[in-house]
Design an enzyme around this catalytic site. Sequence first.
Site, PDB file in Angstrom:
ATOM      1  N   HIS A   1       1.067  -1.360  -0.190  1.00 16.83           N
ATOM      2  CA  HIS A   1      -0.025   0.054   0.101  1.00 16.83           C
ATOM      3  C   HIS A   1       0.914   1.229  -0.043  1.00 16.83           C
ATOM      4  CE1 HIS A   1      -3.279  -2.690   1.314  1.00 16.83           C
ATOM      5  NE2 HIS A   1      -2.204  -3.177   2.197  1.00 16.83           N
TER       6      HIS A   1
ATOM      7  N   SER B   1      14.551  21.446 -16.443  1.00 17.08           N
ATOM      8  CA  SER B   1      13.463  22.285 -16.864  1.00 17.08           C
ATOM      9  C   SER B   1      13.687  23.537 -17.549  1.00 17.08           C
ATOM     10  CB  SER B   1      12.885  22.574 -15.409  1.00 17.08           C
ATOM     11  OG  SER B   1      12.032  23.731 -15.595  1.00 17.08           O
TER      12      SER B   1
ATOM     13  N   LYS C   1      15.852  21.924 -11.298  1.00 20.18           N
ATOM     14  CA  LYS C   1      15.439  20.556 -11.525  1.00 20.18           C
ATOM     15  C   LYS C   1      16.222  19.493 -12.270  1.00 20.18           C
ATOM     16  CE  LYS C   1      11.734  19.560 -10.868  1.00 20.18           C
ATOM     17  NZ  LYS C   1      10.349  19.813 -11.723  1.00 20.18           N
TER      18      LYS C   1
ATOM     19  N   GLU D   1       9.454   8.357 -16.621  1.00 25.52           N
ATOM     20  CA  GLU D   1       8.002   8.906 -17.032  1.00 25.52           C
ATOM     21  C   GLU D   1       7.448   8.604 -18.365  1.00 25.52           C
ATOM     22  OE1 GLU D   1       7.747  13.253 -15.265  1.00 25.52           O
ATOM     23  OE2 GLU D   1       9.839  12.907 -15.499  1.00 25.52           O
TER      24      GLU D   1
END
Length: 463
Positions: free
Chosen positions: A159, A280, A286, A293
Amino acid sequence: MSESKKLWGGRFEGSTARSVERFTASVQYDSRLYKYDILGSKTHATMLADGGLLTKEELELILAGLTEIEAEIDAGTFEFKSELEDIHMNIEKSLVDRIGPAGAKLHSARSRNDQVALDTRMYLRDQCDILADLLEQIRRAFVVLARTYLGKIMPGYTHLQRAQPVLISHHMLAYYEMFGRDRQRLLDCRKRLNLSPLGCAALAGSGLPINREQVAEALGFDGVTANSIDSTGDRDFAIEFLSCCTIIQLHLSRLSEELVLWASQEFSFVNISDQFCTGSSIMPQKKNPDIPELIRGKSGRVTGSLMSMITLVKGLPLTYNRDLQEDKEPLFDTVDTVTASLAIMTELLANLEFQTERMEDATRTGYMTATDLADYLVLKNVPFREAHGIVGRAVAHCIERDCELVDLTLDDLKQFASVIEEDVFDVLRVEGSVNSRLSTGGTGLKRVEEALVQAEKIMGITQ
Ligand code: ARG
């Protein structure tokens, strides 16, 4: 209206509308099959000649013509024509234009229905091999990681809550297993699709003296398909292939999700090497895990392709229907996507670093050895359900005092169960917890080491 004469144009008076030609054409994508189509045609022609349906001279002309066409396609100089619909017609028409009547004999005892089924099976057979190889490489990357980090501990989750401490290597070998099953599934799919449909012709078989078995053998098939009606309409081999690919991509997406989480500042479990991240355009600080992804995102298109293929076949009457031409784009896109995803993920894994201290620290909070305490009580003859309650109360006590189980004194612990002795601290420490999990397939160091050695043996890695 198109002026070009169609190979199938005999019964037509009017010519095909341009819009229809554009709408029905598939050559812009099925040209990918040209090598299979040419090899299939050469083998078919050889069989026709052996059966007396072509003279030796005609066969020579056909073989030479096809070789020439292949070289032109290789070189990018072949002119594909959309009015010739697909790769099969483009090649055949070009052959007829080059060598005349001999070329016009090639299509004896064959239809595009069995021809396209043949090409697609040959193509997928190769893709199964390529993907199986890529799966071996990614499995190897996990084995290497498992060896590198052997003995290092991380939190195991259920979980997405800290559950029990496990070995990093055990987690890595979980993926080794998953991709191993994926590989078996592909090889199994390959076995089923490796039968030649050629000679089933349009749907009913051929009345000409052909030898399907000879063609099958020459093309490396394990045999011929059994039923011409089935063989010209069947695409379940393609559905099966896409199912295998979907499961691979789903496994990749689970891995990707873990990497994205682990690379976050909140986890900081891994460092994905700079080469495999991007920045970024606005936030200078970043470093984004775009590769996992994108792989995670691409599982949408792979699953979508499987859905397209399933929907395509649903309710389709036997045998061939033009709908089946729609099988190619989902297949090709899936092959490209899964191949690229596996390859880049393997590279990324080879450059992955675990922040082992941080991972181990994360196991020190969250009462991760609570189950060990319950097991300890079971060994002292306390029924498990009762033990569960005792430990639950001990955890509640710790939450109140803002400490961990291992921080309690023996006297504290004895208040919850008098059978608890000094040796309890062995099981309350994460190392003790991990190493006690010696059941087959468990995370105990001894078991993981055995699994790792076995995996290295299978992968041919020598220490
Ligand atoms: N391009 C077609 C396909 O991929 C080839 C078979 C066409 N057969 C036919 N009878 N129109 O399905």
